[in-house]
Design a protein around this motif. Structure first.
Motif, mmCIF file in Angstrom:
data_model
loop_
_atom_site.group_PDB
_atom_site.id
_atom_site.type_symbol
_atom_site.label_atom_id
_atom_site.label_comp_id
_atom_site.label_asym_id
_atom_site.label_seq_id
_atom_site.Cartn_x
_atom_site.Cartn_y
_atom_site.Cartn_z
ATOM 1 N N SER A 56 89.676 33.095 135.503
ATOM 2 C CA SER A 56 88.547 32.197 135.257
ATOM 3 C C SER A 56 87.982 31.663 136.569
ATOM 4 O O SER A 56 86.765 31.486 136.711
ATOM 5 C CB SER A 56 88.962 31.037 134.344
ATOM 6 O OG SER A 56 90.007 30.283 134.903
ATOM 7 N N ASP A 57 88.853 31.415 137.544
ATOM 8 C CA ASP A 57 88.388 30.975 138.867
ATOM 9 C C ASP A 57 87.560 32.069 139.538
ATOM 10 O O ASP A 57 86.524 31.791 140.151
ATOM 11 C CB ASP A 57 89.585 30.622 139.755
ATOM 12 C CG ASP A 57 90.505 29.605 139.128
ATOM 13 O OD1 ASP A 57 90.263 28.408 139.292
ATOM 14 O OD2 ASP A 57 91.464 30.032 138.454
ATOM 15 N N GLY A 65 91.288 26.261 126.662
ATOM 16 C CA GLY A 65 92.535 26.957 126.933
ATOM 17 C C GLY A 65 93.286 27.400 125.698
ATOM 18 O O GLY A 65 94.429 27.843 125.795
ATOM 19 N N THR A 66 92.645 27.303 124.530
ATOM 20 C CA THR A 66 93.377 27.579 123.291
ATOM 21 C C THR A 66 93.496 29.056 122.965
ATOM 22 O O THR A 66 94.389 29.448 122.227
ATOM 23 C CB THR A 66 92.720 26.863 122.097
ATOM 24 O OG1 THR A 66 91.325 27.183 122.058
ATOM 25 C CG2 THR A 66 92.900 25.354 122.206
ATOM 26 N N HIS A 67 92.583 29.900 123.465
ATOM 27 C CA HIS A 67 92.643 31.337 123.196
ATOM 28 C C HIS A 67 92.616 32.117 124.503
ATOM 29 O O HIS A 67 91.952 31.711 125.463
ATOM 30 C CB HIS A 67 91.452 31.798 122.341
ATOM 31 C CG HIS A 67 91.539 31.374 120.914
ATOM 32 N ND1 HIS A 67 90.505 31.535 120.026
ATOM 33 C CD2 HIS A 67 92.543 30.798 120.196
ATOM 34 C CE1 HIS A 67 90.855 31.072 118.838
ATOM 35 N NE2 HIS A 67 92.082 30.611 118.926
ATOM 36 N N SER A 68 93.292 33.241 124.535
ATOM 37 C CA SER A 68 93.264 34.107 125.701
ATOM 38 C C SER A 68 91.834 34.560 125.987
ATOM 39 O O SER A 68 91.119 34.986 125.079
ATOM 40 C CB SER A 68 94.152 35.334 125.466
ATOM 41 O OG SER A 68 94.064 36.228 126.537
ATOM 42 N N ALA A 123 87.898 32.107 130.928
ATOM 43 C CA ALA A 123 86.976 32.937 131.707
ATOM 44 C C ALA A 123 85.595 32.959 131.071
ATOM 45 O O ALA A 123 84.575 32.905 131.766
ATOM 46 C CB ALA A 123 87.528 34.355 131.837
ATOM 47 N N LEU A 124 85.555 33.025 129.733
ATOM 48 C CA LEU A 124 84.278 33.021 129.015
ATOM 49 C C LEU A 124 83.485 31.765 129.337
ATOM 50 O O LEU A 124 82.298 31.828 129.682
ATOM 51 C CB LEU A 124 84.538 33.103 127.508
ATOM 52 C CG LEU A 124 83.319 32.886 126.598
ATOM 53 C CD1 LEU A 124 82.374 34.067 126.693
ATOM 54 C CD2 LEU A 124 83.768 32.670 125.149
#
Length: 217
Positions: free
Chosen positions: A45-46, A184-187, A191-192
């Protein structure tokens, strides 16, 4: 596969060690001539956020020879500094981490000879910047709670977010905390939303760690 992507994959395999490390090191060394700077970040995500923000500034980090490399977690910073730093490839380095992981970055930067007694200001001088508390928190504060809700609506996730808000553990928490936890709840959701929030962000409100890092590289 472009050479910068091959370089990143080789670097990750080299840092991981094991049977493929020697071959990966050879590939990384072969391709290092096309790399100007390595930016070490905690996760994908970064990387997404940094590259998306660079694009908004009219920059193409890949074309500039800037390789943004996710560590797969801050505790891996030592292995990556071993292969990228003075005793490895010896390339210029920069990075981004959460405030809770700053100690890992500081300790290993000092260990490989990139400073001593590093305080926050010295880390920034080296090109290593710290998010408070993390990337999602920085972006939520920059975009604002209402702006983040608009992004969630654009992603078609308003109903899942309201369901999440209704959970007993979330009901009494501030909306900013709910938004951060929701991402942060779903993989893949971090990033999305990293990309979506950067796209929604007013450039005069870019979080300081991201702005300073891009200025450095």
């Amino acid at each position: 596969m472009d050479e910068l992507r091959r370089f990143r994959l080789a670097l990750v395999a080299w840092a991981a060690g094991g049977a493929e490390a020697s071959a990966a090191a050879a590939v990384a060394r072969e391709l290092a001539g096309g790399v100007r700077t390595i930016v070490l970040v905690e996760g994908s995500s970064d990387q997404v956020a940094l590259e998306a923000l660079a694009t908004r500034y009219g920059r193409d980090l890949g074309a500039e020879g800037v390789a943004v490399v996710p560590l797969g977690g801050a505790t891996s910073i030592g292995r990556f500094l071993d292969v990228c730093g003075p005793l490895g490839l010896g390339l210029p380095l920069a990075g981004l981490c959460d405030i809770g992981e700053e100690r890992h970055f500081r300790r290993h930067l000092e260990r490989v000879g990139l400073g001593s007694g590093l305080a926050h200001a010295e880390l920034e001088t080296l090109g290593f910047h710290v998010c408070v508390a993390d990337l999602e928190d920085e972006l939520i504060r920059a975009v604002g709670a209402e702006g983040v809700r608009q992004v969630i609506e654009a992603q078609g996730e308003t109903r899942p977010f309201r369901t999440f808000q209704g959970q007993p553990a979330q009901r009494e928490r501030p909306v900013e905390h709910q938004l951060r936890r929701f991402m942060g709840t779903h993989s893949g959701r971090k990033a999305l939303y990293a990309q979506a929030l950067v796209a929604h962000l007013h450039l005069e409100r870019v979080p300081r760690p991201l702005e300073r890092l891009l200025t450095h590289v």
